[in-house]
Design a protein around this motif. Structure first.
Motif, mmCIF file in Angstrom:
data_model
loop_
_atom_site.group_PDB
_atom_site.id
_atom_site.type_symbol
_atom_site.label_atom_id
_atom_site.label_comp_id
_atom_site.label_asym_id
_atom_site.label_seq_id
_atom_site.Cartn_x
_atom_site.Cartn_y
_atom_site.Cartn_z
ATOM 1 N N ALA A 148 5.008 -2.063 7.170
ATOM 2 C CA ALA A 148 4.424 -3.201 7.884
ATOM 3 C C ALA A 148 4.177 -4.372 6.928
ATOM 4 C CB ALA A 148 3.128 -2.789 8.574
ATOM 5 N N CYS A 149 3.709 -4.080 5.723
ATOM 6 C CA CYS A 149 3.451 -5.135 4.732
ATOM 7 C C CYS A 149 4.753 -5.783 4.266
ATOM 8 C CB CYS A 149 2.655 -4.577 3.556
ATOM 9 S SG CYS A 149 0.934 -4.240 3.982
ATOM 10 N N HIS A 150 5.814 -4.986 4.105
ATOM 11 C CA HIS A 150 7.119 -5.539 3.725
ATOM 12 C C HIS A 150 7.630 -6.478 4.815
ATOM 13 C CE1 HIS A 150 8.627 -3.515 0.004
ATOM 14 N NE2 HIS A 150 7.550 -2.795 0.245
ATOM 15 N N GLU A 151 7.518 -6.055 6.066
ATOM 16 C CA GLU A 151 7.955 -6.887 7.186
ATOM 17 C C GLU A 151 7.140 -8.180 7.252
ATOM 18 O OE1 GLU A 151 10.213 -8.299 10.083
ATOM 19 O OE2 GLU A 151 10.632 -6.424 9.025
ATOM 20 N N PHE A 152 5.832 -8.058 7.060
ATOM 21 C CA PHE A 152 4.957 -9.227 7.045
ATOM 22 C C PHE A 152 5.378 -10.188 5.936
ATOM 23 C CE2 PHE A 152 1.260 -11.467 5.393
ATOM 24 C CZ PHE A 152 0.800 -12.090 6.534
ATOM 25 N N PRO A 163 0.817 -1.220 0.000
ATOM 26 C CA PRO A 163 0.000 0.000 0.000
ATOM 27 C C PRO A 163 0.850 1.269 0.000
ATOM 28 C CG PRO A 163 0.107 -0.897 2.209
ATOM 29 C CD PRO A 163 0.864 -1.856 1.306
ATOM 30 N N VAL A 164 1.522 1.518 -1.121
ATOM 31 C CA VAL A 164 2.328 2.740 -1.211
ATOM 32 C C VAL A 164 1.400 3.952 -1.256
ATOM 33 C CG1 VAL A 164 4.288 1.608 -2.328
ATOM 34 C CG2 VAL A 164 2.499 2.588 -3.729
ATOM 35 N N GLY A 206 3.735 7.744 -4.368
ATOM 36 C CA GLY A 206 4.751 6.721 -4.607
ATOM 37 C C GLY A 206 5.673 6.469 -3.422
ATOM 38 N N SER A 207 5.560 7.249 -2.371
ATOM 39 C CA SER A 207 6.404 7.052 -1.198
ATOM 40 C C SER A 207 5.854 5.894 -0.355
ATOM 41 C CB SER A 207 6.479 8.334 -0.366
ATOM 42 O OG SER A 207 5.202 8.665 0.150
ATOM 43 N N ARG A 208 6.716 5.381 0.511
ATOM 44 C CA ARG A 208 6.323 4.277 1.385
ATOM 45 C C ARG A 208 6.100 4.804 2.788
ATOM 46 N NH1 ARG A 208 10.545 -0.189 1.113
ATOM 47 N NH2 ARG A 208 9.125 -1.104 2.607
ATOM 48 N N GLY A 209 4.936 4.524 3.330
ATOM 49 C CA GLY A 209 4.602 4.945 4.679
ATOM 50 C C GLY A 209 4.645 3.790 5.646
ATOM 51 N N PHE A 210 4.082 4.017 6.828
ATOM 52 C CA PHE A 210 4.063 3.014 7.891
ATOM 53 C C PHE A 210 3.414 1.710 7.423
ATOM 54 C CE2 PHE A 210 1.438 0.975 11.148
ATOM 55 C CZ PHE A 210 2.433 0.512 11.993
#
Length: 138
Positions: A73-77, A60-61, A65-69
């Motif tokens: 969290a999705c990358h870590e998951f 969910p960028v 186009g930036s990456r938020g919280f």
């Protein structure tokens, strides 16, 4: 290649899968699980049952186009899930898929509990369809 797609959420997580020929994205369902470790175990079990070879996780960028919280969290998951499943993963930009899923459900007049159950699964299908379309164009 069989690909399992995950639309990760804190309370509800939608799942979709494609066939070996990577033509058809089909709904698997929505998991209602708030405990991340249990959710990962459930998804890992489904990945094994479906004989998945790759996991795609919606990213969910932000609209710029930036990456938020939430993206972090999705990358870590995805990393944790990949480790448990022992499968590679790819992130896929999921911007506006939930909006598109709500639009489809409005069109089909799906309301109430049916809507809550369907929106995350439909979002996962849409994420996977986008991923497959891009993969075919390369």
């Amino acid at each position: 290649m069989i690909i399992l797609c995950v639309d990760y959420g804190d309370a509800r997580t939608g799942l979709a899968v494609c066939d070996e020929s990577e033509i058809l994205a089909s709904p698997v369902g929505t998991l209602f699980e708030k405990d991340k470790a249990r959710l990962i175990e459930k998804i890992s079990h489904i990945a094994g049952e479906r004989k998945a070879e790759l996991i795609v996780v919606g990213d969910p960028v932000n609209m710029d186009g930036s990456r938020g919280f939430r993206s972090e969290a999705c990358h870590e998951f995805a990393k944790e899930l990949s480790g448990v499943c022992n499968l590679p993963f790819e992130m896929w930009d999921e911007r506006l898929t939930t909006v598109a899923a709500h639009n489809v459900l409005n069109f089909t007049d799906t309301r109430g509990k049916k809507r809550k159950k369907a929106v995350d699964t439909l979002s996962a299908v849409m994420i996977l369809e986008g991923f497959l379309a891009r993969k075919k164009s390369l």
